[in-house]
Every structure is written in C-alpha cells, then in structure tokens.
Design a protein around this motif. Structure first.
Motif, PDB file in Angstrom:
ATOM      1  N   TRP A 165       0.846  -1.177   0.000  1.00  0.00           N
ATOM      2  CA  TRP A 165       0.000   0.000   0.000  1.00  0.00           C
ATOM      3  C   TRP A 165       0.893   1.241   0.000  1.00  0.00           C
ATOM      4  CZ3 TRP A 165       0.907  -3.251   3.992  1.00  0.00           C
ATOM      5  CH2 TRP A 165       1.433  -2.720   5.169  1.00  0.00           C
ATOM      6  N   ASN A 166       0.269   2.401  -0.213  1.00  0.00           N
ATOM      7  CA  ASN A 166       0.984   3.671  -0.206  1.00  0.00           C
ATOM      8  C   ASN A 166       0.455   4.523   0.940  1.00  0.00           C
ATOM      9  OD1 ASN A 166       2.154   6.160  -0.612  1.00  0.00           O
ATOM     10  ND2 ASN A 166       1.569   6.345  -2.754  1.00  0.00           N
ATOM     11  N   ASP A 167       1.254   4.649   2.001  1.00  0.00           N
ATOM     12  CA  ASP A 167       0.916   5.485   3.155  1.00  0.00           C
ATOM     13  C   ASP A 167       1.322   6.937   2.955  1.00  0.00           C
ATOM     14  OD1 ASP A 167      -0.402   3.927   5.024  1.00  0.00           O
ATOM     15  OD2 ASP A 167       1.439   3.197   5.950  1.00  0.00           O
ATOM     16  N   GLY A 168       2.059   7.225   1.878  1.00  0.00           N
ATOM     17  CA  GLY A 168       2.624   8.556   1.681  1.00  0.00           C
ATOM     18  C   GLY A 168       1.662   9.548   1.064  1.00  0.00           C
ATOM     19  N   ASP A 169       2.187  10.762   0.845  1.00  0.00           N
ATOM     20  CA  ASP A 169       1.416  11.855   0.253  1.00  0.00           C
ATOM     21  C   ASP A 169       1.666  12.010  -1.234  1.00  0.00           C
ATOM     22  OD1 ASP A 169       0.376  12.508   2.760  1.00  0.00           O
ATOM     23  OD2 ASP A 169       2.084  13.825   3.217  1.00  0.00           O
ATOM     24  N   VAL A 170       2.592  11.219  -1.781  1.00  0.00           N
ATOM     25  CA  VAL A 170       2.922  11.283  -3.208  1.00  0.00           C
ATOM     26  C   VAL A 170       2.828   9.869  -3.780  1.00  0.00           C
ATOM     27  CG1 VAL A 170       4.422  13.302  -2.966  1.00  0.00           C
ATOM     28  CG2 VAL A 170       5.399  11.010  -2.783  1.00  0.00           C
ATOM     29  N   PRO A 171       2.619   9.748  -5.068  1.00  0.00           N
ATOM     30  CA  PRO A 171       2.574   8.408  -5.662  1.00  0.00           C
ATOM     31  C   PRO A 171       3.889   7.659  -5.451  1.00  0.00           C
ATOM     32  CG  PRO A 171       1.741  10.035  -7.205  1.00  0.00           C
ATOM     33  CD  PRO A 171       2.354  10.795  -6.060  1.00  0.00           C
TER      34      PRO A 171
END
Length: 194
Positions: free
Chosen positions: A91-97
C-alpha cells in the motif's frame, strides 16, 4: 492478451500497471510491470502466490508492504523479494505516488488475473476494496488458483468454496476472466450484461 507497453488502471485501488515485459516476451519466464500506487492506494487483498516469486524495486516514493510477518517501508533504490507461498500485501501510506518495478517469476496466468480484476473495477463491478462479489470471485479464484490464493484461508477451504460456488457462477454467467466492456471481446470474457 496483454501487450508490452500496455497500461491498466484500477481507480478503485489506486494502482496503474504498465507492462514492461510480458509472458510472450519472455517465453513465460516472467512478467515485469512498472506499478504506480497513488496516495492511499493498495493491492486489493493480502494474498499468496503458490508458485511465483515477486521482486519489488522502488523507483520513487515509499512503498509500504507486509511480507509474512515482516512489515517493510521501501525507499527508492531498495527492493524486496517475496518468495512463493509467502502472504503479502502492499500500500501507499505517503502523500505522493509511489512507483516501483515488479517482476513475477514464472509468468503463469498473472496477466489474465490482473486484466480481469482491473477490468471489473473499471466497469464498476467491485466493492471499495477492489474485490468482486463472492460468487464471481470464486469463479476467478478457481481459474487462477495456481497464480493466487487468499492469505489466511486454508487452501482446502478455498478449493471447496470455489467448487461449491461454480454452479452459481455458471448460472450468473460469470466467466473465469473478464475484459472491460470498452475492450475487444475475448473467448473467455463473460457477457457484458452479467
């Protein structure tokens, strides 16, 4: 059939996959994709590849994943290999792709599975987690059982469930694969009205 350079998008899960090398390119040895996961995006479910390994190599952003009992946060230049039979999800927990390359070895029917799941999402035939209804999922899972299994559910129960759902899937007109209604039809595509 998936082609080199083709991109599939799953707006439900926030993933896009561009096929760098296909099973046809590598004589079935592997499939290589470049994956972009949007912030908040995820793979549809924790899963296991019984006979395939996956190598994740991050190019941009940070990829969160769990492989077995190990939680990872992969930064650019870092990679992880998930061996066959290991439960995993990402998954992506960040603010950018996050952008990463992924190699799946051997290819088996991985392309068919991805095309089916992403096409169902495109046509609005999945829930908010990117999964179709249980009967349709059972039909797909049965056809792709050498490629993917659900994590945490014993194999014999998955096999039993997919066998029991088979008559209902046939009645509902659900095929083992699916292409979005905007795609060219294939012999194994279920009817658009299903």
């Amino acid at each position: 059939m998936i082609r080199t350079g083709q991109t599939l998008v799953n707006a439900v899960t926030g993933e896009s996959l561009t096929f760098v090398r296909t099973a046809a390119d590598t004589n079935g040895e592997l499939v290589e994709v470049e994956c972009v996961v949007q912030p908040g995006g995820f793979v549809a479910a924790a899963h296991v590849h019984p006979h395939q390994s996956e190598r994740f190599a991050v190019v941009e952003g940070e990829l969160s994943m769990k492989a077995g009992k190990t939680k990872l946060a992969l930064a650019p230049g870092e990679q992880a290999v998930v061996e066959p039979g290991t439960p995993h999800k990402f998954w992506n927990d960040g603010d950018v792709p996050v952008r990463f390359r992924c190699e799946i070895r051997p290819a088996l029917a991985f392309e068919s599975l991805i095309e089916t799941m992403f096409s169902l999402a495109e046509d609005g035939k999945t829930n908010r987690k990117g999964l179709p209804n249980p009967v349709r999922m059972a039909r797909i899972a049965r056809a792709h059982r050498e490629v993917i299994r659900l994590a945490g559910v014993p194999v014999f129960l998955q096999d039993l469930g997919t066998l029991m759902a088979a008559p209902l899937a046939r009645i509902a007109g659900y095929g083992p694969t699916y292409q979005a209604t905007g795609s060219a039809p294939a012999a194994t595509t279920e009817p658009a009205a299903a």
